[in-house]
Design a protein around this motif. Structure first.
Motif: not given
Length: 157
Positions: A89-94
């Motif tokens: 997965v790729e982080i879009v928001w955190k």
């Protein structure tokens, strides 16, 4: 940001009580793990997600990440430990690395219904298949209304 592929949520609970995946930043990739079971049920759950689906990750009662699935199917990692099935997965928001996070990111506020706090376990849950999600959101416009709500709460606009 277009959240039309935001269809899933997943509870993350590291066994040591820490916060998972906080060492990764927006745009970075990591292996989102599922626990292995004897009947491989969790593998099949991990494999249900499609490439480009978005998942809201929850931990400790907060929404901690919005991630995008990149690989086409679940993969198996032969490393020792509980989590051997994974999706890249790729982080879009955190959330910020400030622990505890802002009250604005409490899961019941982001989802706008308190029953989300009862969604436990480590499998991904398809929002539209959850009766409590349907009760909370179907009369407000369903999944698309929820996606718009999340976009405003996470300030993704």
């Amino acid at each position: 940001m277009n959240l039309e592929r935001l269809l899933w949520t997943k509870n993350v609970r590291p066994s040591d009580g820490t916060w998972a995946y906080m060492n990764f930043n927006i745009g970075q990739l990591f292996k989102l793990g599922w626990k292995a079971t004897a009947n491989k049920k969790d593998y099949f759950n991990a494999d249900q997600l499609e490439r480009n689906d978005l998942i809201l990750l929850r931990q400790h009662g907060y929404v901690s990440h919005l991630v995008k699935v990149l690989n086409r199917q679940a993969e198996y990692d032969d490393l020792t430990g509980d989590f051997i099935f994974y999706r890249i997965v790729e982080i879009v928001w955190k959330i910020d690395n400030i622990i505890p996070p802002s009250e604005n990111y409490k899961a019941d506020k982001i989802f706008d219904f308190p029953e989300v706090l009862h969604f436990m376990g480590g499998n991904a849950m398809k929002l539209q298949d959850l009766p409590t999600f349907q009760e909370a959101w179907n009369h407000r416009g369903g999944i698309s209304a929820f996606q718009s709500h999340v976009e405003s709460k996470l300030e993704l606009i």
